[in-house]
Enzyme design. Structure first.
Site, PDB file in Angstrom:
ATOM      1  N   ARG A   1       3.763 -28.378   5.507  1.00  0.00           N
ATOM      2  CA  ARG A   1       4.790 -27.781   6.332  1.00  0.00           C
ATOM      3  C   ARG A   1       4.325 -27.926   7.781  1.00  0.00           C
ATOM      4  O   ARG A   1       3.150 -27.652   8.079  1.00  0.00           O
ATOM      5  CB  ARG A   1       4.936 -26.304   5.939  1.00  0.00           C
TER       6      ARG A   1
ATOM      7  N   TYR B   1      -4.438 -23.458   1.353  1.00  0.00           N
ATOM      8  CA  TYR B   1      -4.497 -22.475   2.429  1.00  0.00           C
ATOM      9  C   TYR B   1      -5.844 -21.779   2.336  1.00  0.00           C
ATOM     10  O   TYR B   1      -6.192 -21.231   1.295  1.00  0.00           O
ATOM     11  CB  TYR B   1      -3.375 -21.452   2.241  1.00  0.00           C
TER      12      TYR B   1
ATOM     13  N   ARG C   1       0.825  -1.219   0.000  1.00  0.00           N
ATOM     14  CA  ARG C   1       0.000   0.000   0.000  1.00  0.00           C
ATOM     15  C   ARG C   1       0.846   1.251   0.000  1.00  0.00           C
ATOM     16  O   ARG C   1       1.788   1.347   0.777  1.00  0.00           O
ATOM     17  CB  ARG C   1      -0.839   0.048   1.279  1.00  0.00           C
TER      18      ARG C   1
ATOM     19  N   GLU D   1       6.800 -19.525  17.201  1.00  0.00           N
ATOM     20  CA  GLU D   1       6.363 -20.444  16.148  1.00  0.00           C
ATOM     21  C   GLU D   1       7.565 -20.905  15.325  1.00  0.00           C
ATOM     22  O   GLU D   1       8.224 -20.092  14.688  1.00  0.00           O
ATOM     23  CB  GLU D   1       5.378 -19.658  15.258  1.00  0.00           C
TER      24      GLU D   1
HETATM   25  N1  UDP Z   1       5.967 -13.035   4.525  1.00  0.00           N
HETATM   26  C1  UDP Z   1       7.250 -12.509   4.540  1.00  0.00           C
HETATM   27  N2  UDP Z   1       7.616 -11.743   5.612  1.00  0.00           N
HETATM   28  C2  UDP Z   1       6.790 -11.483   6.652  1.00  0.00           C
HETATM   29  C3  UDP Z   1       5.488 -12.020   6.607  1.00  0.00           C
HETATM   30  C4  UDP Z   1       5.116 -12.808   5.533  1.00  0.00           C
HETATM   31  O1  UDP Z   1       8.035 -12.719   3.636  1.00  0.00           O
HETATM   32  O2  UDP Z   1       7.190 -10.797   7.599  1.00  0.00           O
HETATM   33  C5  UDP Z   1       5.612 -13.876   3.349  1.00  0.00           C
HETATM   34  C6  UDP Z   1       6.039 -15.327   3.519  1.00  0.00           C
HETATM   35  O3  UDP Z   1       6.417 -15.817   2.254  1.00  0.00           O
HETATM   36  C7  UDP Z   1       4.765 -16.001   3.962  1.00  0.00           C
HETATM   37  C8  UDP Z   1       3.719 -15.236   3.189  1.00  0.00           C
HETATM   38  O4  UDP Z   1       4.213 -13.913   3.151  1.00  0.00           O
HETATM   39  O5  UDP Z   1       4.765 -17.383   3.665  1.00  0.00           O
HETATM   40  C9  UDP Z   1       2.336 -15.243   3.802  1.00  0.00           C
HETATM   41  O6  UDP Z   1       2.420 -14.749   5.103  1.00  0.00           O
HETATM   42  P1  UDP Z   1       1.193 -14.704   6.080  1.00  0.00           P
HETATM   43  O7  UDP Z   1       1.536 -13.800   7.198  1.00  0.00           O
HETATM   44  O8  UDP Z   1      -0.025 -14.438   5.305  1.00  0.00           O
HETATM   45  O9  UDP Z   1       1.176 -16.199   6.587  1.00  0.00           O
HETATM   46  P2  UDP Z   1       0.172 -16.827   7.645  1.00  0.00           P
HETATM   47  O10 UDP Z   1       0.147 -15.906   8.808  1.00  0.00           O
HETATM   48  O11 UDP Z   1      -1.117 -16.939   6.980  1.00  0.00           O
HETATM   49  O12 UDP Z   1       0.807 -18.102   7.996  1.00  0.00           O
END
Ligand code: UDP
Length: 377
Positions: A249, A353, A176, A305
């Site tokens: 995963r 997902y 954004r 995590e």
């Molecule tokens: N991602 C990243 N840096 C961050 C957060 C997310 O590169 O700080 C990328 C990473 O490839 C991840 C994807 O964005 O697999 C999706 O992240 P999201 O936070 O949506 O994952 P969730 O919380 O759904 O597991």
């Protein structure tokens, strides 16, 4: 005549919504789950007065008014807005990638300046059609952000290089050119007050429920109990892995109760360096802060995590949707199509997902179709 119209395998969100819809249509429903609790991975449990997301953080968000009204039948939602921060070598950046991130990184102020920097970095990378996650990320935000906030995190999360991952994973993150830290673009967002478990329990009201019950271990007996089976477990396991195993995963959660009011000042802090073994730390009380004033609780609960490679028997978290696994899934899906009275659904049935609102839509649609089919016969 079978005792139940539907045997629902899995008491997660998909199973619970399916059960609710079938019950409201006057059907007889039995829900079973091999875990000792309902709620699937959305399960929350109270510790020190705080709702702890036991299988990872769940934030409800949707743009579908009907889905929003639907969940509000079962819970009051607070006004939580997910605004994670990312830590890279002791620097703190706002997520998703927005003007707060850009101004801190490049000491700039306007969208025009940010766009110019990103455009020149995209130009240097020389990509037009992104073939993988690395190229997609470079195209979205340029090299600086890719190197600091994406590369290490993604490699940890998925256990492989960004250049070997599908591009769509990163596309769910907004970029954004506004000073707006809301992680989602959806119209409605929040966390159910009192936790997801209470919400899902309400959805299941009136259903017969058996926990610690493994469908596959007592298959013949359970199959005889109902006209139709709704299966929200792993599709390859249902078919005895006949074509081989789908890959996931895995995640490990390390939860601690800390003797302090406020550990990190935010619900989600991502650690984007590869060298730090966890991807993020969740501080659960911040999901509730705005509605309960529980920042004054003397203790706090945090969860680190750790992603890890998955093997049969581990909890499956993220489906690995590369070409190989998608092709394998397609073969299982074809088998599933031939199982006349079994409906496969939810994240594990769809091997995808899925945000919670999409799970709800899927369950409502599948149940509607099942009821309609019954009418036709
Ligand atoms: N991602 C990243 N840096 C961050 C957060 C997310 O590169 O700080 C990328 C990473 O490839 C991840 C994807 O964005 O697999 C999706 O992240 P999201 O936070 O949506 O994952 P969730 O919380 O759904 O597991």
């Amino acid at each position: 005549m079978a005792k139940y119209d539907f045997l629902i395998v899995g008491a997660g969100l998909y199973g619970a919504v399916f059960a609710r819809e079938a019950l409201d249509a006057g059907r007889r429903v039995l829900v079973i789950d091999r875990r000792k609790h309902i709620g699937g991975n959305a399960y929350t449990e109270e510790t020190e007065g705080i709702q702890v997301h036991k299988y990872g953080a769940h934030i409800f968000h949707t743009s579908d008014k009907k889905v929003w009204e639907y969940v509000n039948r079962f819970a009051d939602f607070n006004n939580f807005i997910l605004s994670p921060v990312a830590v890279y070598k002791d620097e703190v950046y706002n997520l998703p990638f927005n003007m707060n991130t850009f101004s801190k990184l490049w000491k700039i102020r306007t969208p025009e300046e940010a766009k110019q920097i990103i455009a020149s970095q995209i130009g240097e990378a020389g990509i037009t059609e992104p073939a993988n996650l690395e190229e997609q990320a470079l195209m979205m935000v340029g090299r600086d952000i890719y190197e600091k906030l994406i590369k290490g995190y993604t490699r940890k999360q998925w256990g492989r290089e960004c250049s070997e991952l599908p591009a769509f994973i990163i596309r769910r993150l907004p970029v954004r050119f506004e000073y707006d830290n809301n992680y989602f673009n959806d119209r409605y967002q929040g966390i159910p007050i009192g936790g997801y478990t209470a919400m899902i329990e309400k959805m299941l009201a009136g259903a017969e429920l058996e926990l610690k019950t493994d469908f596959l271990a007592g298959r013949e007996r359970y199959e005889a109990l109902a006209d139709r089976i709704v299966y929200s477990g792993m599709i390859d396991e249902y078919f005895g892995y006949s074509f081989g195993e789908l890959e996931y995963r895995g995640l490990e959660f390390e939860t601690s109760v800390l003797d302090m009011e406020n550990y990190q000042g935010n619900a989600v802090v991502n650690y984007t360096e590869y060298e730090i073994p966890y991807t993020r730390i969740i501080e659960h009380k911040h999901f509730e802060l705005k509605c309960r004033g529980n920042e004054r609780l003397p203790k706090t609960v945090i969860t680190k995590e750790y992603p890890h490679s998955w093997k049969k028997g581990d909890e499956p978290y993220y489906p690995v949707n590369d070409e190989k696994n998608n092709a394998l899934y397609k073969r299982y899906r074809e088998l599933a199509g031939k199982e006349g009275r079994v409906i496969f659904g939810g994240r594990l049935g769809a091997y995808r997902y899925l945000d919670m609102d999409k799970v709800i839509e899927m369950a409502m649609k599948d149940c509607r179709e099942a009821l309609y089919r019954k009418l036709l016969h």
